[in-house]
Design a protein around this motif. Sequence first.
Motif, PDB file in Angstrom:
ATOM      1  N   ILE A   1     -22.285  70.887  87.747  1.00 17.53           N
ATOM      2  CA  ILE A   1     -21.072  70.628  86.959  1.00 17.53           C
ATOM      3  C   ILE A   1     -21.340  70.992  85.497  1.00 17.53           C
ATOM      4  CG2 ILE A   1     -20.290  68.836  88.543  1.00 17.53           C
ATOM      5  CD1 ILE A   1     -21.326  67.762  85.149  1.00 17.53           C
ATOM      6  N   ASN A   2     -20.257  71.168  84.721  1.00 21.91           N
ATOM      7  CA  ASN A   2     -20.433  71.535  83.308  1.00 21.91           C
ATOM      8  C   ASN A   2     -19.600  70.683  82.362  1.00 21.91           C
ATOM      9  OD1 ASN A   2     -17.833  72.593  83.609  1.00 21.91           O
ATOM     10  ND2 ASN A   2     -18.584  74.694  83.891  1.00 21.91           N
ATOM     11  N   ALA A   3     -18.930  69.652  82.887  1.00 22.75           N
ATOM     12  CA  ALA A   3     -18.127  68.772  82.026  1.00 22.75           C
ATOM     13  C   ALA A   3     -18.131  67.373  82.619  1.00 22.75           C
ATOM     14  CB  ALA A   3     -16.695  69.295  81.901  1.00 22.75           C
ATOM     15  N   ILE A   4     -18.529  66.380  81.822  1.00 27.63           N
ATOM     16  CA  ILE A   4     -18.446  65.000  82.291  1.00 27.63           C
ATOM     17  C   ILE A   4     -17.182  64.363  81.727  1.00 27.63           C
ATOM     18  CG2 ILE A   4     -20.943  64.749  82.532  1.00 27.63           C
ATOM     19  CD1 ILE A   4     -20.944  63.073  79.950  1.00 27.63           C
ATOM     20  N   GLU A   5     -16.518  63.578  82.551  1.00 26.23           N
ATOM     21  CA  GLU A   5     -15.318  62.861  82.124  1.00 26.23           C
ATOM     22  C   GLU A   5     -15.626  61.372  82.174  1.00 26.23           C
ATOM     23  OE1 GLU A   5     -10.779  62.241  83.712  1.00 26.23           O
ATOM     24  OE2 GLU A   5     -11.495  64.293  83.351  1.00 26.23           O
ATOM     25  N   ILE A   6     -15.664  60.737  81.014  1.00 27.59           N
ATOM     26  CA  ILE A   6     -16.093  59.349  80.895  1.00 27.59           C
ATOM     27  C   ILE A   6     -14.871  58.433  80.891  1.00 27.59           C
ATOM     28  CG2 ILE A   6     -17.391  57.707  79.491  1.00 27.59           C
ATOM     29  CD1 ILE A   6     -18.832  60.108  78.220  1.00 27.59           C
ATOM     30  N   MET A   7     -14.862  57.461  81.794  1.00 20.89           N
ATOM     31  CA  MET A   7     -13.775  56.478  81.817  1.00 20.89           C
ATOM     32  C   MET A   7     -13.743  55.712  80.488  1.00 20.89           C
ATOM     33  SD  MET A   7     -13.991  55.211  85.806  1.00 20.89           S
ATOM     34  CE  MET A   7     -12.847  53.837  85.586  1.00 20.89           C
ATOM     35  N   PRO A   8     -12.622  55.071  80.141  1.00 18.01           N
ATOM     36  CA  PRO A   8     -12.414  54.556  78.777  1.00 18.01           C
ATOM     37  C   PRO A   8     -13.555  53.690  78.255  1.00 18.01           C
ATOM     38  CG  PRO A   8     -10.387  54.397  80.033  1.00 18.01           C
ATOM     39  CD  PRO A   8     -11.449  54.811  81.000  1.00 18.01           C
TER      40      PRO A   8
ATOM     41  N   VAL B   1     -17.730  67.295  77.090  1.00 16.16           N
ATOM     42  CA  VAL B   1     -17.478  65.865  77.255  1.00 16.16           C
ATOM     43  C   VAL B   1     -15.976  65.596  77.149  1.00 16.16           C
ATOM     44  CG1 VAL B   1     -17.947  63.536  76.421  1.00 16.16           C
ATOM     45  CG2 VAL B   1     -19.729  65.301  76.260  1.00 16.16           C
ATOM     46  N   VAL B   2     -15.439  64.992  78.207  1.00 16.93           N
ATOM     47  CA  VAL B   2     -14.040  64.567  78.248  1.00 16.93           C
ATOM     48  C   VAL B   2     -14.029  63.048  78.185  1.00 16.93           C
ATOM     49  CG1 VAL B   2     -11.864  64.671  79.522  1.00 16.93           C
ATOM     50  CG2 VAL B   2     -13.526  66.545  79.736  1.00 16.93           C
ATOM     51  N   LEU B   3     -13.179  62.488  77.343  1.00 13.22           N
ATOM     52  CA  LEU B   3     -13.090  61.035  77.206  1.00 13.22           C
ATOM     53  C   LEU B   3     -11.709  60.557  77.645  1.00 13.22           C
ATOM     54  CD1 LEU B   3     -14.451  58.400  76.238  1.00 13.22           C
ATOM     55  CD2 LEU B   3     -13.426  58.819  73.998  1.00 13.22           C
ATOM     56  N   ASP B   4     -11.686  59.559  78.501  1.00  9.04           N
ATOM     57  CA  ASP B   4     -10.444  58.945  78.971  1.00  9.04           C
ATOM     58  C   ASP B   4      -9.960  57.953  77.907  1.00  9.04           C
ATOM     59  OD1 ASP B   4      -8.402  57.909  80.543  1.00  9.04           O
ATOM     60  OD2 ASP B   4      -9.655  57.654  82.310  1.00  9.04           O
ATOM     61  N   VAL B   5      -8.706  58.079  77.470  1.00 11.07           N
ATOM     62  CA  VAL B   5      -8.145  57.177  76.458  1.00 11.07           C
ATOM     63  C   VAL B   5      -6.824  56.603  76.964  1.00 11.07           C
ATOM     64  CG1 VAL B   5      -9.263  58.294  74.484  1.00 11.07           C
ATOM     65  CG2 VAL B   5      -7.032  59.124  75.268  1.00 11.07           C
ATOM     66  N   VAL B   6      -6.478  55.434  76.427  1.00 13.91           N
ATOM     67  CA  VAL B   6      -5.295  54.706  76.890  1.00 13.91           C
ATOM     68  C   VAL B   6      -4.345  54.504  75.721  1.00 13.91           C
ATOM     69  CG1 VAL B   6      -4.466  52.614  78.033  1.00 13.91           C
ATOM     70  CG2 VAL B   6      -6.731  53.524  78.598  1.00 13.91           C
ATOM     71  N   TYR B   7      -3.192  55.150  75.771  1.00 14.90           N
ATOM     72  CA  TYR B   7      -2.193  55.060  74.709  1.00 14.90           C
ATOM     73  C   TYR B   7      -0.858  54.526  75.221  1.00 14.90           C
ATOM     74  CZ  TYR B   7      -5.486  57.973  72.060  1.00 14.90           C
ATOM     75  OH  TYR B   7      -6.612  58.457  71.424  1.00 14.90           O
TER      76      TYR B   7
ATOM     77  N   ASP C   1     -14.848  66.926  73.399  1.00 16.67           N
ATOM     78  CA  ASP C   1     -14.268  68.245  73.690  1.00 16.67           C
ATOM     79  C   ASP C   1     -12.841  68.155  74.217  1.00 16.67           C
ATOM     80  OD1 ASP C   1     -16.634  70.052  73.216  1.00 16.67           O
ATOM     81  OD2 ASP C   1     -17.501  68.646  74.650  1.00 16.67           O
ATOM     82  N   ALA C   2     -12.543  67.091  74.974  1.00 15.95           N
ATOM     83  CA  ALA C   2     -11.207  66.951  75.549  1.00 15.95           C
ATOM     84  C   ALA C   2     -10.915  65.478  75.773  1.00 15.95           C
ATOM     85  CB  ALA C   2     -11.102  67.719  76.876  1.00 15.95           C
ATOM     86  N   LEU C   3      -9.645  65.129  75.729  1.00 12.00           N
ATOM     87  CA  LEU C   3      -9.211  63.775  76.047  1.00 12.00           C
ATOM     88  C   LEU C   3      -8.388  63.808  77.324  1.00 12.00           C
ATOM     89  CD1 LEU C   3      -8.039  62.347  72.590  1.00 12.00           C
ATOM     90  CD2 LEU C   3     -10.268  62.043  73.705  1.00 12.00           C
ATOM     91  N   ARG C   4      -8.596  62.805  78.170  1.00 20.52           N
ATOM     92  CA  ARG C   4      -7.737  62.576  79.328  1.00 20.52           C
ATOM     93  C   ARG C   4      -6.863  61.381  78.965  1.00 20.52           C
ATOM     94  NH1 ARG C   4      -6.688  58.123  83.081  1.00 20.52           N
ATOM     95  NH2 ARG C   4      -6.171  59.006  85.094  1.00 20.52           N
ATOM     96  N   ILE C   5      -5.565  61.575  78.824  1.00 26.55           N
ATOM     97  CA  ILE C   5      -4.645  60.536  78.359  1.00 26.55           C
ATOM     98  C   ILE C   5      -4.059  59.817  79.568  1.00 26.55           C
ATOM     99  CG2 ILE C   5      -2.538  60.085  77.040  1.00 26.55           C
ATOM    100  CD1 ILE C   5      -3.207  62.574  75.369  1.00 26.55           C
ATOM    101  N   ASP C   6      -4.398  58.548  79.697  1.00 27.12           N
ATOM    102  CA  ASP C   6      -4.031  57.751  80.861  1.00 27.12           C
ATOM    103  C   ASP C   6      -2.520  57.537  80.946  1.00 27.12           C
ATOM    104  OD1 ASP C   6      -4.756  55.811  83.062  1.00 27.12           O
ATOM    105  OD2 ASP C   6      -3.766  54.429  81.672  1.00 27.12           O
ATOM    106  N   ALA C   7      -1.978  57.644  82.165  1.00 23.62           N
ATOM    107  CA  ALA C   7      -0.580  57.305  82.474  1.00 23.62           C
ATOM    108  C   ALA C   7       0.382  57.729  81.365  1.00 23.62           C
ATOM    109  CB  ALA C   7      -0.456  55.812  82.756  1.00 23.62           C
ATOM    110  N   ALA C   8       0.396  59.010  81.089  1.00 22.78           N
ATOM    111  CA  ALA C   8       1.245  59.527  80.001  1.00 22.78           C
ATOM    112  C   ALA C   8       2.721  59.266  80.257  1.00 22.78           C
ATOM    113  CB  ALA C   8       0.993  61.021  79.813  1.00 22.78           C
ATOM    114  N   HIS C   9       3.114  59.138  81.518  1.00 24.36           N
ATOM    115  CA  HIS C   9       4.520  58.862  81.830  1.00 24.36           C
ATOM    116  C   HIS C   9       4.945  57.480  81.347  1.00 24.36           C
ATOM    117  CE1 HIS C   9       1.993  57.591  85.256  1.00 24.36           C
ATOM    118  NE2 HIS C   9       2.780  56.524  85.260  1.00 24.36           N
TER     119      HIS C   9
END
Length: 615
Positions: free
Chosen positions: A145-152, A196-202, A259-267
Amino acid sequence: MNQALIDRRTLGITFSDNGACVRVWAPLAQSVALHLYKQDVTIPLTNDGNYWQAQVSQLQPGDTYKFVLNDALERPDPASLAQPEGVHGPSQAVDTQSFVWTDTGWSNLPLEDYLLYELHTGTFTPEGTFAGIETRLDYLIELGINAIEIMPVAQFPGTRNWGYDGVFPYAVQHSYGGIAGLQRLVDTCHRKGLAVVLDVVYNHMGPEGNYFTDYGPYFTTRYQTPWGNSLNFDDDYSDSVRHYFIENVLMWFRDLHIDALRIDAAHAIHDARETHLLREIKQYVDELMQQTGRQHYLIVESDQNETRFIQPLANQGYGMDAQWNDEFHHALRVTAGGERSGYYADYNGIQHLAKAYKDAYVYDGTYMPRRARIVGKSTAGHAGRQFVVFSQNHDQIGNRMLGERPSQLVSLEMQKLMAGAVISSPYLPMLFMGEEWGELNPFLYFVSHSDTNLIEAVRQGRKKEFAAFQGPFEAPDAQDEQTFERSKLNWTRLSREPHQTLFRYYQTLLALRKHSSLRHPDRESVAVVVDEARQTLTLFRQHSEAGQSAETVVCLMNFSKEAQAFTLPISEKAWKKLLDSADPQWLGPIASPSEIAGNGSVTSQPESILIYTNT
């Protein structure tokens, strides 16, 4: 556009040659003061009409403090960067600029090359820390793999939590290693070539330690979310709430080199203003990238099948770079023999899986029975790199009552087939920690609240959620530390069979993804043939470089429990085998031919995937 937000943090405590700048939003307060714990002094702040601020010489990095509202309430900083004593304790001043980065030569990977690996910091390693993750980075590189996605990682109550109960969006969980630990992890990842991808909650805040309403109207009663009142992005006073979250996005990118954000439940981000919050975030991120020269991505989770999230700004969309595609997962799980209750009831199996390969969304302007309405939009014109697919993730495992992974629910042969189905797709593949060796430990829902009423509410909520579950088991107690401990990966399995072989199989799949036409998430060249009666699916992938003939890759998937014959497409060249999940080297029953004539046929073993190319 507010240039100050792009240049630096403006909220909380920031440091410069002139000392510490203190700034907090409390528009309805009559007075605000800063209480420094080390010196045991209280310093009044002045109001500029919206924010309270001061320049303070006594405050140093590492000092702890709280704000005093109206000479009565003493509260942690809503923009705190550290909470060493937990969500109810004092905030700690941090100088984010003191970290010495070594990643100046790092360039973010092209999004279409991302091979993602989702992990939870607390359960990924025995240590449960960022430092623990660092010790496993070489392993992840060996995997492919080449990208880790870290939960919040935003500070949450206690030390055990998925991360979606965070109440300090700027503070990094202290038990994980804090903001300095995350900076070190990111720096090390970049040195080793990992994004590195980071999970964020907005879309909401957690319940315990949530002091936002003491400061101001961070929430609105206009909308309700599954977690309570919506964050205030379009009601009175919403400008400052929006700036709070925009500044948070920019901090992760600018100050922590995420490097990237994963935005939780954007809906669940409710915003009726002319410019939606996500669109405004994208505008700010574009400006940040223009000024720094660094590339960053925004990835959303949404269950609405609404393409406006990933539509470019120029086309009046929100400009998000990609989104998680749960529908691919749902269709795959049903095809693999999973249950057809709950939200899975909307998916008929292999026909919907074929549609997901072609169209990403299964429901793209069609009637969904569970919602009793038309759902979704067409994805025409959207590239494969805009969709992240998976056979498992934290939600799809952890929201089961017993947290079972596919390794506990399907055969080894089906696990290999599901992995091949994901990694051969024309989308961005994502693994969930431990799936690559068939981890048997569950991934359960866990918390470590201190509020006894909240603890009991969580227990009762879980019991109610699974009340219809017929079986001898009860929902595990989320508060029990053993629930957390049971969810940790068991790394010793890697040295035993069949886990060791499954790991090598995943390695081979990921290497194939990198070095064949599968690398290119090109939806336009995809063709799919389905035989529902035999439960077989043939996926055609093709890509050509300028001046070169196209390479065709054909993936033959047999989801049935019987051997099935496939006729390969007519080709001037022989078909050469790239992968065979039924090969004895992968603990399968029998290998298929390594080469087949251009108009030949091949027998696929039960629950297996065969991949051939004609180059």
